[in-house]
Scaffold this motif. Structure first.
Motif, PDB file in Angstrom:
ATOM      1  N   HIS A   1       0.831  -1.191   0.000  1.00 13.76           N
ATOM      2  CA  HIS A   1       0.000   0.000   0.000  1.00 13.76           C
ATOM      3  C   HIS A   1       0.879   1.260   0.000  1.00 13.76           C
ATOM      4  N   THR A   2       0.425   2.307  -0.702  1.00  9.95           N
ATOM      5  CA  THR A   2       1.202   3.567  -0.754  1.00  9.95           C
ATOM      6  C   THR A   2       0.337   4.727  -0.262  1.00  9.95           C
ATOM      7  N   THR A   3       0.895   5.923  -0.334  1.00 10.06           N
ATOM      8  CA  THR A   3       0.116   7.137  -0.045  1.00 10.06           C
ATOM      9  C   THR A   3      -1.128   7.172  -0.938  1.00 10.06           C
ATOM     10  N   CYS A   4      -2.182   7.861  -0.487  1.00 13.61           N
ATOM     11  CA  CYS A   4      -3.391   7.981  -1.316  1.00 13.61           C
ATOM     12  C   CYS A   4      -3.249   9.142  -2.301  1.00 13.61           C
TER      13      CYS A   4
ATOM     14  N   ALA B   1      -9.872   3.363   6.292  1.00 12.92           N
ATOM     15  CA  ALA B   1      -8.712   4.238   6.124  1.00 12.92           C
ATOM     16  C   ALA B   1      -8.334   4.846   7.458  1.00 12.92           C
ATOM     17  N   SER B   2      -7.030   4.952   7.684  1.00 12.13           N
ATOM     18  CA  SER B   2      -6.543   5.519   8.933  1.00 12.13           C
ATOM     19  C   SER B   2      -6.612   7.045   8.890  1.00 12.13           C
ATOM     20  N   CYS B   3      -6.519   7.589   7.669  1.00 14.31           N
ATOM     21  CA  CYS B   3      -6.354   9.036   7.516  1.00 14.31           C
ATOM     22  C   CYS B   3      -7.662   9.669   7.058  1.00 14.31           C
ATOM     23  N   ILE B   4      -7.969  10.820   7.586  1.00 12.08           N
ATOM     24  CA  ILE B   4      -9.191  11.516   7.169  1.00 12.08           C
ATOM     25  C   ILE B   4      -9.068  12.008   5.728  1.00 12.08           C
ATOM     26  N   THR B   5      -7.869  12.463   5.381  1.00  9.92           N
ATOM     27  CA  THR B   5      -7.676  12.954   4.022  1.00  9.92           C
ATOM     28  C   THR B   5      -7.891  11.821   3.030  1.00  9.92           C
ATOM     29  N   SER B   6      -7.354  10.627   3.342  1.00  9.42           N
ATOM     30  CA  SER B   6      -7.569   9.474   2.457  1.00  9.42           C
ATOM     31  C   SER B   6      -9.044   9.128   2.415  1.00  9.42           C
ATOM     32  N   PHE B   7      -9.682   9.109   3.575  1.00  9.64           N
ATOM     33  CA  PHE B   7     -11.102   8.764   3.647  1.00  9.64           C
ATOM     34  C   PHE B   7     -11.895   9.702   2.724  1.00  9.64           C
ATOM     35  N   GLY B   8     -11.585  11.011   2.817  1.00  5.76           N
ATOM     36  CA  GLY B   8     -12.254  11.990   1.957  1.00  5.76           C
ATOM     37  C   GLY B   8     -11.954  11.712   0.499  1.00  5.76           C
ATOM     38  N   ASN B   9     -10.703  11.352   0.238  1.00  8.51           N
ATOM     39  CA  ASN B   9     -10.262  11.084  -1.119  1.00  8.51           C
ATOM     40  C   ASN B   9     -10.978   9.862  -1.709  1.00  8.51           C
ATOM     41  N   TYR B  10     -11.089   8.781  -0.907  1.00  7.83           N
ATOM     42  CA  TYR B  10     -11.788   7.577  -1.368  1.00  7.83           C
ATOM     43  C   TYR B  10     -13.253   7.894  -1.635  1.00  7.83           C
ATOM     44  N   CYS B  11     -13.876   8.617  -0.715  1.00  8.36           N
ATOM     45  CA  CYS B  11     -15.296   8.953  -0.889  1.00  8.36           C
ATOM     46  C   CYS B  11     -15.482   9.816  -2.136  1.00  8.36           C
ATOM     47  N   GLU B  12     -14.562  10.785  -2.305  1.00 10.25           N
ATOM     48  CA  GLU B  12     -14.676  11.687  -3.446  1.00 10.25           C
ATOM     49  C   GLU B  12     -14.527  10.915  -4.761  1.00 10.25           C
ATOM     50  N   THR B  13     -13.575   9.969  -4.780  1.00 10.29           N
ATOM     51  CA  THR B  13     -13.349   9.175  -5.992  1.00 10.29           C
ATOM     52  C   THR B  13     -14.602   8.362  -6.325  1.00 10.29           C
ATOM     53  N   ILE B  14     -15.156   7.682  -5.322  1.00  5.67           N
ATOM     54  CA  ILE B  14     -16.323   6.826  -5.577  1.00  5.67           C
ATOM     55  C   ILE B  14     -17.523   7.665  -6.018  1.00  5.67           C
ATOM     56  N   GLU B  15     -17.699   8.829  -5.373  1.00  7.15           N
ATOM     57  CA  GLU B  15     -18.816   9.712  -5.758  1.00  7.15           C
ATOM     58  C   GLU B  15     -18.618  10.237  -7.181  1.00  7.15           C
TER      59      GLU B  15
ATOM     60  N   ALA C   1      -4.831  11.233  -8.892  1.00  2.00           N
ATOM     61  CA  ALA C   1      -5.210  10.835  -7.532  1.00  2.00           C
ATOM     62  C   ALA C   1      -6.149   9.642  -7.593  1.00  2.00           C
ATOM     63  N   MET C   2      -7.077   9.659  -8.559  1.00  2.00           N
ATOM     64  CA  MET C   2      -8.042   8.556  -8.660  1.00  2.00           C
ATOM     65  C   MET C   2      -7.355   7.252  -9.065  1.00  2.00           C
ATOM     66  N   THR C   3      -6.309   7.353  -9.870  1.00  2.00           N
ATOM     67  CA  THR C   3      -5.606   6.139 -10.281  1.00  2.00           C
ATOM     68  C   THR C   3      -4.831   5.540  -9.097  1.00  2.00           C
ATOM     69  N   ILE C   4      -4.282   6.415  -8.253  1.00  5.03           N
ATOM     70  CA  ILE C   4      -3.596   5.913  -7.051  1.00  5.03           C
ATOM     71  C   ILE C   4      -4.624   5.193  -6.172  1.00  5.03           C
ATOM     72  N   VAL C   5      -5.794   5.823  -6.026  1.00  2.72           N
ATOM     73  CA  VAL C   5      -6.865   5.223  -5.217  1.00  2.72           C
ATOM     74  C   VAL C   5      -7.288   3.887  -5.825  1.00  2.72           C
ATOM     75  N   ALA C   6      -7.393   3.850  -7.147  1.00  5.24           N
ATOM     76  CA  ALA C   6      -7.800   2.612  -7.827  1.00  5.24           C
ATOM     77  C   ALA C   6      -6.811   1.489  -7.518  1.00  5.24           C
ATOM     78  N   ARG C   7      -5.520   1.853  -7.410  1.00  5.61           N
ATOM     79  CA  ARG C   7      -4.525   0.829  -7.091  1.00  5.61           C
ATOM     80  C   ARG C   7      -4.748   0.267  -5.678  1.00  5.61           C
ATOM     81  N   GLN C   8      -5.113   1.140  -4.759  1.00  6.74           N
ATOM     82  CA  GLN C   8      -5.401   0.633  -3.395  1.00  6.74           C
ATOM     83  C   GLN C   8      -6.606  -0.311  -3.448  1.00  6.74           C
ATOM     84  N   PHE C   9      -7.614   0.070  -4.248  1.00  3.75           N
ATOM     85  CA  PHE C   9      -8.792  -0.795  -4.377  1.00  3.75           C
ATOM     86  C   PHE C   9      -8.377  -2.157  -4.961  1.00  3.75           C
ATOM     87  N   ALA C  10      -7.425  -2.116  -5.904  1.00  3.94           N
ATOM     88  CA  ALA C  10      -6.969  -3.363  -6.520  1.00  3.94           C
ATOM     89  C   ALA C  10      -6.291  -4.253  -5.473  1.00  3.94           C
TER      90      ALA C  10
END
Ligand code: SF4
Ligand code: SF4
Ligand code: SF4
Lengths: 356, 112
Positions: free
Chosen positions: A59-62, A98-112, A77-86
């Motif tokens: 796993h890497t930074t989001c 997610a441990s981080c709020i910024t990542s959590f926001g990022n994941y939610c934003e990507t899915i939305e 950013a979305m491609t990095i997130v997609a890699r975590q999903f993979a």
């Protein structure tokens, strides 16, 4: 009828949090800011509560910090997130935490974003395949790690060795809770209690015996704001933000602050030192600051783990006044001994802020 | 210690500590001030508002917040044409309000 209506409205603010089987993604910055937090989260959830929670070293930074500083575009950013999903899909999990709020926001934003623009998801799938030959399923459920601790707050309370109560007077400790902006200000329905009544941290504090303080600037940003801090010329904005919060909470004499974001505990902690050097002002008792903890650190303290084992000596503001109030035993001579009593060097002391 | 950046003063208004004396004195002379509902019709109609930011609404709000300096600056921008008085849905004599305020600031009429 009216009661049912109220229940319906309140149900919009609730969040179903699956009980088990999680894929955990760490934060890139929390491990250096508050090194014990994630380790103790895993320990509590996996060892103490016996849940199935998995993480991988791949796993890497989001990419959140670069994204919010406008250094990378959203597609990257979305491609990095997609890699975590993979990685999650490959490990056979469907719930992502997610441990981080910024990542959590990022994941939610990507899915939305993908929900609104499916063609973007298709493009990101193609980018990911070209870049690393990986495929993914969108997680069924995305949670922030504080959601899990909130869900298990009563189990933790049942095993508590110490409570958020002054052990001499029996009075509840006064707790300030600060929720990271990206937890529920971006997508209110993704947070417990929405944006209006976020109770993820206050629920924990109350379950463990504390009393939550309501103060005027309670929902104000901690001051991080990415570029406000990262560009030196803007740092005054960041500091002034934090200063505003402290001035507002000071009359309520908080015993500690708990947070669920990487930035918030860092800035609420470190800026107390900077304010003390600039203005000569401290906000805690007798020249001390107000101790700032992450929710994992607080959970671990309540469960009776050793404060120095979880890295509380890395905090700028000394935690000793809080430990004394809760009645947590600690050995001051071991404060700066690391794992296996290894010397980890002693920092210089500030001129104004009392740190031990 | 110089960190290369500094604290900026907070713009928060604490209504518990606000000095309302000037506002109260104005209300004695022009009781209509109390009925302002901050609709902004006066500012929207004002001929000079777009040029210099004059706004009766902001004047009243500034007094309620104790921001005397900002109000003083604002007063000098009014040309006393009275258009705002014609549109105020609360029927406030805004022109009179401004004149009385100028008197309270201790200068000759309209000269602030
Ligand atoms: S660090 Fe500050 S800006 Fe970032 S989420 Fe937390 S409160 Fe908001
Ligand atoms: S038009 Fe009248 S009521 Fe509206 S803001 Fe101006 S003074 Fe107040
Ligand atoms: S009297 Fe003053 S505030 Fe009112 S419209 Fe004329 S210039 Fe604007």
């Amino acid at each position: 009828m009216i009661y049912q209506g109220k229940q319906k409205i309140w149900s919009d603010y609730q969040k179903d949090i699956p009980d088990d089987h999680w894929f955990y993604v760490r934060s890139c910055i929390r491990q250096s800011f508050f090194p014990g937090s994630e380790k103790f989260f895993m320990k509590i959830v996996r060892d103490d509560l016996g849940k199935d929670i998995y993480e991988t070293e791949h796993h890497t930074t989001c990419g959140g910090i670069a994204y919010h500083c406008d250094t990378i575009p959203q597609e990257t950013a979305m491609t990095i997130v997609a890699r975590q999903f993979a990685l999650m899909t490959e490990a056979g999990y469907e719930n992502l935490v997610a441990s981080c709020i910024t990542s959590f926001g990022n994941y939610c934003e990507t899915i939305e974003t993908w929900r609104e623009f499916p063609e973007l998801e298709a493009r990101v799938r193609e980018h990911l395949w070209k870049a690393c030959r990986r495929e993914f399923k969108v997680p069924k459920y995305v949670a922030h790690a504080s959601d899990l601790v909130y869900k298990f707050r009563n189990e933790i309370a049942a095993r508590a060795k110490f409570r958020l109560v002054d052990h001499e007077t029996g009075e509840p400790l006064r707790i300030v809770e600060h929720i990271g902006c990206h937890y529920s200000k971006m997508f209110p329905h993704k947070g417990v209690g929405g944006a209006e009544y976020p109770c993820v941290l206050s629920g924990m504090a109350e379950a463990w015996g504390g009393e939550v303080i309501d103060y005027p600037e309670r929902r104000h940003c901690c001051g991080f704001g990415f570029r406000q801090y990262l560009v030196r010329a803007n740092r005054g904005y960041s500091l002034s933000n934090t200063h505003k919060k402290f001035e507002s909470m000071e009359p309520y004499h908080p015993d500690c602050i708990i947070t669920n974001c990487p930035g918030c505990p860092f800035f609420l902690d470190r800026w107390q030192y900077v304010i003390s050097e600039m203005e000569g002002k401290t906000y805690g008792q007798d020249g001390h600051g107000i101790p700032v903890l992450t929710y994992e650190e607080l959970a671990a303290l309540v469960l009776g783990y050793d404060p120095w084992d979880m890295g509380l000596q890395i905090h700028q503001v000394g935690l000793e006044p809080l430990l004394d109030k809760m009645g947590v035993p600690y050995d001051p001579s071991k404060k700066y001994l690391g794992l296996n009593e290894k010397e980890i060097m002693k920092p210089g002391l500030p001129t104004v802020l009392k740190c031990c | 210690m110089d960190f290369g950046f500094s604290l900026s003063p907070s713009s928060a208004v604490n209504l518990d500590n606000t000095d309302m004396s000037l506002y109260e004195r104005l209300c004695e002379r022009e009781p209509g001030a109390k009925t302002c509902m901050a609709c902004g019709s006066c500012s929207a109609t004002c001929t000079v508002s777009a040029i210099n930011g004059m706004s009766v609404r902001k004047v009243i709000l500034g007094l309620q917040r104790g921001q005397f300096r900002d109000v003083e600056k604002m007063l000098s921008r009014c040309m006393l044409c009275g258009k705002c008085t014609m549109v105020c849905p609360r029927g406030i004599n805004t022109r009179h309000l401004i004149l009385e305020l100028c008197r309270l600031y201790g200068s000759k009429e309209g000269e602030l």
